[in-house]
Design an enzyme around this catalytic site. Sequence first.
Site, PDB file in Angstrom:
ATOM      1  N   THR A 133      54.343  31.523  21.868  1.00 24.20           N
ATOM      2  CA  THR A 133      53.955  31.763  20.476  1.00 24.20           C
ATOM      3  C   THR A 133      54.314  33.185  20.047  1.00 24.20           C
ATOM      4  O   THR A 133      54.397  34.096  20.886  1.00 24.20           O
ATOM      5  CB  THR A 133      52.423  31.551  20.350  1.00 24.20           C
ATOM      6  OG1 THR A 133      51.975  32.126  19.129  1.00 24.20           O
ATOM      7  CG2 THR A 133      51.652  32.228  21.470  1.00 24.20           C
ATOM      8  N   ASP A 134      54.438  33.396  18.729  1.00 29.36           N
ATOM      9  CA  ASP A 134      54.656  34.764  18.225  1.00 29.36           C
ATOM     10  C   ASP A 134      53.373  35.586  18.294  1.00 29.36           C
ATOM     11  O   ASP A 134      53.404  36.808  18.115  1.00 29.36           O
ATOM     12  CB  ASP A 134      55.205  34.738  16.784  1.00 29.36           C
ATOM     13  CG  ASP A 134      54.275  34.092  15.766  1.00 29.36           C
ATOM     14  OD1 ASP A 134      53.228  33.540  16.170  1.00 29.36           O
ATOM     15  OD2 ASP A 134      54.586  34.152  14.558  1.00 29.36           O
ATOM     16  N   TYR A 167      43.368  33.572  23.429  1.00 35.82           N
ATOM     17  CA  TYR A 167      44.504  32.630  23.422  1.00 35.82           C
ATOM     18  C   TYR A 167      45.824  33.375  23.589  1.00 35.82           C
ATOM     19  O   TYR A 167      46.608  33.076  24.493  1.00 35.82           O
ATOM     20  CB  TYR A 167      44.513  31.817  22.116  1.00 35.82           C
ATOM     21  CG  TYR A 167      45.840  31.137  21.843  1.00 35.82           C
ATOM     22  CD1 TYR A 167      46.299  30.108  22.665  1.00 35.82           C
ATOM     23  CD2 TYR A 167      46.660  31.533  20.781  1.00 35.82           C
ATOM     24  CE1 TYR A 167      47.525  29.486  22.435  1.00 35.82           C
ATOM     25  CE2 TYR A 167      47.886  30.922  20.544  1.00 35.82           C
ATOM     26  CZ  TYR A 167      48.319  29.902  21.377  1.00 35.82           C
ATOM     27  OH  TYR A 167      49.537  29.297  21.148  1.00 35.82           O
ATOM     28  N   LYS A 171      48.603  33.386  26.673  1.00 35.15           N
ATOM     29  CA  LYS A 171      50.002  32.990  26.508  1.00 35.15           C
ATOM     30  C   LYS A 171      50.923  34.145  26.921  1.00 35.15           C
ATOM     31  O   LYS A 171      51.955  33.931  27.548  1.00 35.15           O
ATOM     32  CB  LYS A 171      50.283  32.589  25.055  1.00 35.15           C
ATOM     33  CG  LYS A 171      49.666  31.280  24.625  1.00 35.15           C
ATOM     34  CD  LYS A 171      50.176  30.063  25.379  1.00 35.15           C
ATOM     35  CE  LYS A 171      51.625  29.734  25.084  1.00 35.15           C
ATOM     36  NZ  LYS A 171      52.025  28.445  25.742  1.00 35.15           N
TER      37      LYS A 171
HETATM   38  N1  LIG Z   1      50.749  24.990  17.181  1.00 37.17           N
HETATM   39  C1  LIG Z   1      51.465  26.079  16.894  1.00 37.17           C
HETATM   40  O1  LIG Z   1      51.547  26.484  15.732  1.00 37.17           O
HETATM   41  C2  LIG Z   1      52.227  26.792  17.996  1.00 37.17           C
HETATM   42  C3  LIG Z   1      53.132  27.799  17.643  1.00 37.17           C
HETATM   43  C4  LIG Z   1      53.889  28.409  18.651  1.00 37.17           C
HETATM   44  C5  LIG Z   1      53.741  28.017  19.964  1.00 37.17           C
HETATM   45  N2  LIG Z   1      52.836  27.057  20.299  1.00 37.17           N
HETATM   46  C6  LIG Z   1      52.742  26.655  21.720  1.00 37.17           C
HETATM   47  O2  LIG Z   1      53.291  25.339  21.811  1.00 37.17           O
HETATM   48  C7  LIG Z   1      52.605  24.597  22.811  1.00 37.17           C
HETATM   49  C8  LIG Z   1      52.064  23.314  22.210  1.00 37.17           C
HETATM   50  O3  LIG Z   1      51.178  23.614  21.133  1.00 37.17           O
HETATM   51  P1  LIG Z   1      50.435  22.466  20.333  1.00 37.17           P
HETATM   52  O4  LIG Z   1      50.048  23.014  19.030  1.00 37.17           O
HETATM   53  O5  LIG Z   1      51.240  21.209  20.403  1.00 37.17           O
HETATM   54  O6  LIG Z   1      49.127  22.279  21.232  1.00 37.17           O
HETATM   55  P2  LIG Z   1      48.114  21.060  21.314  1.00 37.17           P
HETATM   56  O7  LIG Z   1      46.793  21.674  21.590  1.00 37.17           O
HETATM   57  O8  LIG Z   1      48.271  20.153  20.139  1.00 37.17           O
HETATM   58  O9  LIG Z   1      48.608  20.231  22.579  1.00 37.17           O
HETATM   59  C9  LIG Z   1      48.467  20.713  23.893  1.00 37.17           C
HETATM   60  C10 LIG Z   1      48.738  19.555  24.854  1.00 37.17           C
HETATM   61  O10 LIG Z   1      48.620  20.055  26.187  1.00 37.17           O
HETATM   62  C11 LIG Z   1      47.812  19.168  26.942  1.00 37.17           C
HETATM   63  N3  LIG Z   1      47.122  19.939  27.992  1.00 37.17           N
HETATM   64  C12 LIG Z   1      46.161  20.887  27.805  1.00 37.17           C
HETATM   65  N4  LIG Z   1      45.741  21.349  29.000  1.00 37.17           N
HETATM   66  C13 LIG Z   1      46.481  20.699  29.943  1.00 37.17           C
HETATM   67  C14 LIG Z   1      46.527  20.763  31.364  1.00 37.17           C
HETATM   68  N5  LIG Z   1      45.709  21.565  32.062  1.00 37.17           N
HETATM   69  N6  LIG Z   1      47.416  19.969  32.017  1.00 37.17           N
HETATM   70  C15 LIG Z   1      48.245  19.131  31.327  1.00 37.17           C
HETATM   71  N7  LIG Z   1      48.220  19.022  29.995  1.00 37.17           N
HETATM   72  C16 LIG Z   1      47.354  19.803  29.305  1.00 37.17           C
HETATM   73  C17 LIG Z   1      46.842  18.552  25.935  1.00 37.17           C
HETATM   74  O11 LIG Z   1      46.317  17.319  26.398  1.00 37.17           O
HETATM   75  C18 LIG Z   1      47.732  18.405  24.707  1.00 37.17           C
HETATM   76  O12 LIG Z   1      48.412  17.167  24.725  1.00 37.17           O
HETATM   77  C19 LIG Z   1      51.519  25.513  23.361  1.00 37.17           C
HETATM   78  O13 LIG Z   1      51.992  26.089  24.546  1.00 37.17           O
HETATM   79  C20 LIG Z   1      51.343  26.569  22.278  1.00 37.17           C
HETATM   80  O14 LIG Z   1      50.930  27.788  22.830  1.00 37.17           O
HETATM   81  C21 LIG Z   1      52.092  26.427  19.338  1.00 37.17           C
END
Ligand SMILES: NC(=O)c1ccc[n+]([C@@H]2O[C@H](COP(=O)([O-])OP(=O)(O)OC[C@H]3O[C@@H](n4cnc5c(N)ncnc54)[C@H](O)[C@@H]3O)[C@@H](O)[C@H]2O)c1
Length: 361
Positions: A133-134, A167, A171
């Site tokens: 993430t940013d 969080y 990350k």
């Molecule tokens: N949502 C955003 O705006 C955003 C922006 C930039 C980066 N990210 C990154 O992208 C990734 C996905 O984000 P998201 O918004 O889809 O998250 P989310 O919370 O919707 O999904 C996370 C997924 O990971 C699974 N999970 C959690 N703990 C786990 C574990 N211990 N073992 C296996 N699976 C596990 C959950 O069941 C879920 O399906 C993350 O790494 C997040 O940091 C998100």
Amino acid sequence: MKILVTGGAGFIGSAVVRHIIRDTQDAVINLDKLTYAGNLESLADVSTSERYVFEQVDICNRAELDRVFALHQPDAMMHLAAESHVDRSITGPADFIETNIVGTYMLLEAARAYWNGLDEVRKAAFRFHHISTDEVYGDLPHPDEVAVGEPLPLFTETTPYAPSSPYSASKASSDHLVRAWRRTYGLPTIVTNCSNNYGPYHFPEKLIPLVILNALDGKPLPVYGKGDQIRDWLYVEDHARALYKVVTTGVVGETYNIGGHNEKQNLEVVHTICDLLDEMVPKASSYRDQITYVADRPGHDRRYAIDASKMSAELDWQPQETFESGIRKTVQWYLDNQQWVNNVKSGAYQSWIEQNYGERT
Ligand SMILES: NC(=O)c1ccc[n+]([C@@H]2O[C@H](COP(=O)([O-])OP(=O)(O)OC[C@H]3O[C@@H](n4cnc5c(N)ncnc54)[C@H](O)[C@@H]3O)[C@@H](O)[C@H]2O)c1
């Protein structure tokens, strides 16, 4: 290619899985623990494909990770599994440390052991793509802190890390581990850091789906502080396309920043959603009347904005959606997919998962 996707039942992970199955010839192994944020219903359209397989596994469980690598023999992996909600990280940071830091470490070690056993050709082609993430960069000066006429700074791939929340700190830790495994052990890793995503299948605890659903339910639309925090919004399907480009054509050891060129204040986002709902589902008074200001989140970053020029120049990626087109599609999707929303809100999905996959965490 066979691509192991962790967190493929989450918001962004499911967009990645849908993109790979629908738009490419590659196969996906979706490895997900199915926490509250994981939802296999988001994959209903692609889960019957012969190129898709699901493994309910916790990334902290090394023995299970070893089993999955040995059984499925992936050519590359995209690591999205994480605890992802900043507010939850403030009230309960332990799961964030466990999954985001310890889990990433377990995955790196399992991937390294598997990668070391590959023949030279497959070893050279393997990729460990870490999705981040940013928010690891901390926050940028807000326009009200910058002199008129001065350019507003953006996050680049070389911006120093300065995370503010449990969080983003977890990350940031995982990003450091991934880079160390590249430098120390030669594991072919790539890191991407992306801005805030929005779009279909977003769990309704996050700002945009929360506002859409609360508005329709006649509930208050909570806005933190003055609502002047700035985020750079990216439509989730544009992110999924970017991630696939990176895992297939990105350069090992590199970092790529991904963003939507859509800096918006939170209040502006809420106003846009209210105005779209006023047009699509009109009622006697405007949805804007439901806006309620609440105490700001502790440590709340004021501004994020991404310089995505490296993605554009080196990997020929640009977002296809503007904020205006993407937010309209998103509001329409929530209006058209009441069943998905009701299942998430009512717990019907959770009962289904318990019947099909046992106890849910
Ligand atoms: N949502 C955003 O705006 C955003 C922006 C930039 C980066 N990210 C990154 O992208 C990734 C996905 O984000 P998201 O918004 O889809 O998250 P989310 O919370 O919707 O999904 C996370 C997924 O990971 C699974 N999970 C959690 N703990 C786990 C574990 N211990 N073992 C296996 N699976 C596990 C959950 O069941 C879920 O399906 C993350 O790494 C997040 O940091 C998100």
